[in-house]
Scaffold this active site. Structure first.
Site, PDB file in Angstrom:
ATOM      1  CB  CYS A 200      -0.997  -0.029   1.159  1.00  0.00           C
ATOM      2  SG  CYS A 200      -2.382   1.083   0.867  1.00  0.00           S
TER       3      CYS A 200
ATOM      4  CD  GLU B 291      -2.635  -6.224   5.010  1.00  0.00           C
ATOM      5  OE1 GLU B 291      -2.028  -6.555   3.975  1.00  0.00           O
ATOM      6  OE2 GLU B 291      -3.017  -5.053   5.229  1.00  0.00           O
TER       7      GLU B 291
ATOM      8  CG  HIS C  34      -4.314  -3.662   2.385  1.00  0.00           C
ATOM      9  ND1 HIS C  34      -3.449  -3.180   3.333  1.00  0.00           N
ATOM     10  CD2 HIS C  34      -4.789  -2.586   1.720  1.00  0.00           C
ATOM     11  CE1 HIS C  34      -3.410  -1.856   3.259  1.00  0.00           C
ATOM     12  NE2 HIS C  34      -4.218  -1.473   2.294  1.00  0.00           N
TER      13      HIS C  34
END
Lengths: 371, 507
Positions: free
Chosen positions: A258, A345, A343
């Protein structure tokens, strides 16, 4: 008792109270995810922003003790159509209203969120306030307050002192750790815990440093790899951090997520620009230009890399957004650096790009073993 | 390319007009891509048999013999079997098994028949699930009534007895004690095509969650939407009240099950649409894979209308080799089919049962589907969507009041039984329970419906909020929660401040 959402263009929406009483302001953005409000409420990349949820029923599964992505609430407020008073989920320990009120976050419900979303879509993101007081006075204060783009949020959200991540979460950097784990130094510009959890699961020992760490401090940890974290605000305001990145680039495998993607871009000489209303949600398709494969990703960014600015920098575009063709990933192969705008994650969002963690750890291992 | 499409034949209980919808979409979609469509269907009361939907139409019985004659005459290059429901799929499988497809050199488009067999034959499906480490409930395979008697001592009660290869779980049932499964099993053995049967651990009371997923030939996968059944496990999903998207799953649970669904369609090699049904422990992260429908199904029709995402259209394009990122999202007109719809409303589906026509019929709902149709409603709150759906049912009840329960003539014990045992009237029995002062906990203990839904119903009953609020505006079903300007003329009425603009001209 009424509560108001006031936009900087003077429009006022009357709603009902949610969270604490008082007044708050920030850049009004919308997120289209249908789940994940708890993660969003604690994601540092939302610092300085009021988050409007397009899904109308928020708080259905309550707030639990596990799904926090940082130690505090990060947005300056939230806007919802309806906040659930009777949540139902085996992990739920309180309602979203109780959670917001406990933490002092002024928010609003009962808003026609689709209407506000369409305004943001057509006019771009805007500064807004939520107030339990007089809306006209709030508008006056809003007009004199500092805009989102002029504020440095990274300093506010970054850790003040280094820490490490272990099996049960945060620990001191002196804590003992399995030496077979690869050492990953994370430059914290607004980190989410799930990035650390994922790297830990992939075989790393993350060491988290404040965003003010110098390149010498980073390299002083003798890392096997370096991660540039996500974070809030305009990436063009982060010249000192970009200098730090320049100082470590090419010395160790480097990975960015990001804001980390935008930092890598600037470190090789590229530039970023502000998107009209950003990408925030759990349903963004990203195409990998090398494999041709499309993955559904979790996104939260208001700025993007200018692809033109990358020409002649040595960086190549590796991934693009299928909807608007914006840059979603770059790589600088000769400097062992690569980054993505979305993202992996998740938290919230799809888990489809989780393999990135293992891939990057594999790269760290290769470089370490060949050294 | 000349493509043969097999229709769904007559409407029967367990298979309604959804396959006409899917087949019609598919025919149009294939023609859009410049293909020639040959259609065989025996049901004249369908849109797909209208002039212009196909290039050549054969109203013939859906049997191997008739189908072969059509193939011999038309000599199609390919067959698209996954859009006509189970009937079309079974016929395509028989054509392949009889060597007819090979004889006439007809290629099967979309999901390969081998993958379909793997998904539909419980034994091979279970072994695939074990291979990819996705959990399936313990089960025993029964080949004869004698064998069924033998496993009676082994099974955990309650258990489910059901056959493979049937429409809407025909011939299946739940058994609570040793006496029951034998009876259900013998009946089911006759109904099932291959005489094979499963006895399975019952997950009564677990949440039933479905994911509607798509995969293209390049391996790109998306979820169109997920759905949560109001009725917990034990009631066929076709007989359940269904809500989209799920309401009580956290992001962790939502994506845990989404990830499992995508893993399964990748392992099966699906090319098109697929429905994955799962049971989720209401008190933990454990889940079981219950069933996979490797084709466009009743749930796909619901998911398509719930999200605005045209599953059958996209599935047909995938079948002829396009990848998701090459297919336009017609709803927005600006984005691609490779994304996941974001809803900014709630969808409630209520099944419509034919018990008004069969007054003496057994109204109990279990794993064999009894509904003959369904209604769907969209609104910005669960309460209004539920009430709109009730209004749409065209039954006597216009809200959460039911003449049967009014005035309290029925004893509390009768009412409690009506809350415990799922029937077409349970929704109203639950409402009456609240009207008589029962608590959410008491009702939950009886019916296991998630407290989230019960709390909403309690508020509706207690707050006299069990009537429709006059809608003031129309809003758009645009697949993207307002993120992109859209060109679709698909709307729902709701309470709100502003209208979504109706676009006068389409691009």
């Amino acid at each position: 008792m009424a509560r108001y959402l006031v936009l900087s263009d003077g429009s006022v929406f009357e709603g009902a109270p949610l969270g604490a009483e008082g007044e708050t302001s920030g850049e009004l953005v919308f997120n289209t995810g249908m789940t994940g409000y708890q993660e969003i409420l604690t994601d540092p990349s939302y610092a300085g922003q009021i988050v409007l949820f397009t899904y109308p029923l928020i708080g259905n599964y309550g707030i639990n003790e596990d799904d926090f992505e940082s130690d505090r609430l990060q947005p300056t407020g939230i806007v919802v159509r309806e906040a659930c008073e009777d949540p139902s989920n085996w992990r739920s320990s309180k309602t979203i209203h109780a959670f917001l009120a406990d933490r002092g976050l002024v928010s609003i419900q009962g808003i026609d969120t689709r209407d506000v979303t369409k305004r943001i879509r057509s006019r771009g993101v805007t500064m807004a306030a939520i107030t339990s007081g007089d809306p006209q006075e709030a508008l006056e204060r809003l007009r004199h307050s500092k805009s989102y783009d002029e504020t440095d949020f990274v300093q506010q959200v970054s850790t003040k002192a280094p820490y490490a991540w272990g099996r049960s979460g945060k620990e001191t950097v002196e804590s003992e750790s399995d030496t077979s784990r690869l050492r990953l130094v994370v430059l914290d510009c607004g980190l989410k815990f799930n990035i650390l959890r994922r790297f830990w699961n992939a075989g790393c020992r993350p060491i988290v440093l404040p965003c003010t760490a110098t390149s010498d401090e980073i390299l002083g940890w003798n890392p096997d790899g370096i991660l540039l974290s996500p974070g809030p605000g305009d990436p063009a305001r982060l010249a000192p951090v970009v200098e730090t990145v320049k100082g470590v680039l090419g010395k160790r495998p480097l990975f960015g997520i990001c804001l980390g993607n935008q930092l890598l871009c600037q470190a090789v000489g590229g530039t970023t620009y502000k998107l009209p209303f950003g990408h925030r949600g759990s349903n963004h398709p990203v195409k990998d230009l090398r494999s041709g494969k499309v993955t559904i990703t979790s996104q939260n960014h208001g700025y993007a890399i200018d692809p033109e600015s990358l020409k002649g920098t040595g960086a190549e575009i590796t991934q693009i957004n299928v909807n608007d063709l914006t840059v979603e990933g770059i790589a600088v192969p000769e400097l062992q650096a690569e980054s993505i705008q979305y993202h992996p994650e998740a938290a919230p969002g799809p888990w489809d790009s989780r393999p990135y963690f293992a891939q990057f750890v594999e790269q760290m291992r290769r470089v370490k073993e060949s050294a | 390319m000349k493509v043969l499409v097999i229709g769904s034949g007559p409407i029967v209980i367990g298979q309604a007009a959804e396959f006409d919808y899917a087949g019609t979409q598919a025919c149009k979609s294939l023609k859009e891509e410049g293909h020639e469509v040959v259609l065989i269907n025996s049901n004249p009361a369908t849109i797909m048999t209208d002039p212009g939907v196909s290039d050549a139409l054969y109203i013939e019985p859906l049997t191997v013999e008739f189908c072969e004659r059509v193939i011999a005459r038309e000599r199609p290059d390919a067959l698209l079997p996954t859009l006509g429901g189970q009937t079309g799929l079974n016929l395509a499988t028989k054509l392949a098994d009889a060597g007819i497809l090979e004889k006439y050199n007809v290629r099967v488009l979309g999901t390969p028949l081998s993958a379909i067999k793997k998904a539909e034959d419980r034994e091979s499906f279970r072994s695939l699930m074990r291979e990819i480490k996705e959990p399936v409930p313990e089960s025993w395979i029964i080949e004869s009534p004698d064998q069924l008697r033998e496993v009676l001592d082994l099974v955990p009660y309650p258990c489910i007895v059901r056959p493979a290869y049937t429409l809407g779980g025909t011939g299946g049932g739940t058994a609570h004690s040793t006496g029951e499964p034998l009876e259900v099993g013998q009946k089911g053995l006759k109904l099932s095509e291959p005489a094979r049967k499963m006895v399975e651990r019952s997950l009564l009371g677990w949440k039933e969650i479905e994911y509607e997923v798509m995969r293209d030939s390049a391996g790109n996968c998306i979820t169109v939407c997920n759905m949560e059944n109001f009725d917990p496990m034990g009631v066929h999903t076709g007989d359940s009240i269904v809500i989209a998207p799920s309401q009580t799953l956290s992001d962790q649970e939502y994506h845990m099950m989404r990830t499992a669904s995508l893993k399964i369609i990748n392992a099966l090699g699906i090319e098109g649409g697929c429905n994955v049904q799962m049971a989720l422990n209401p008190d933990g992260f454990d889940y079981y894979i219950i069933e996979v429908n490797p084709r466009v199904s009743r749930s796909s029709a619901l998911a398509s209308k719930a999200t605005g995402y045209p599953i059958a259209r996209v599935a047909a394009k995938i079948a002829v080799g396009l990848t998701l990122d090459q297919i336009d999202n017609q709803v927005t007109g600006t984005t691609k089919a490779c994304f996941e719809p974001a809803l900014d409303y709630v969808v409630v589906k209520i099944p419509r049962w034919p018990f008004d026509k069969f007054a003496t019929g057994d109204r109990t709902l279990f794993t064999q589907m009894k509904a003959t149709g369904e209604v769907m409603a969209i609104d910005r709150t669960f309460e209004s969507a539920l009430l709109k759906a009730v209004r749409g049912l065209e039954v006597k009840q216009k809200d959460l009041r039911h003449a049967k329960w009014a005035g309290g003539q029925e004893a509390d014990s009768t009412l409690k039984e009506a809350i415990r045992v799922p029937t077409d009237e349970r929704l109203w029995a639950i409402a009456e329970g609240f009207r008589r002062g029962m608590t959410v906990q008491e009702i939950h203990a009886l019916c296991k419906v998630d407290p989230w839904f019960l709390n909403k119903m309690e508020q509706m009953v207690r707050g006299e909020n069990d009537h429709i609020v006059e809608p003031t505006v129309f809003k758009m079903v645009d697949t993207c929660a307002g993120e992109f300007e859209s060109q679709t003329p698909y709307f729902y009425a709701t309470e709100g401040q502003t209208f979504d603009e109706v676009l006068a001209t389409k691009k």
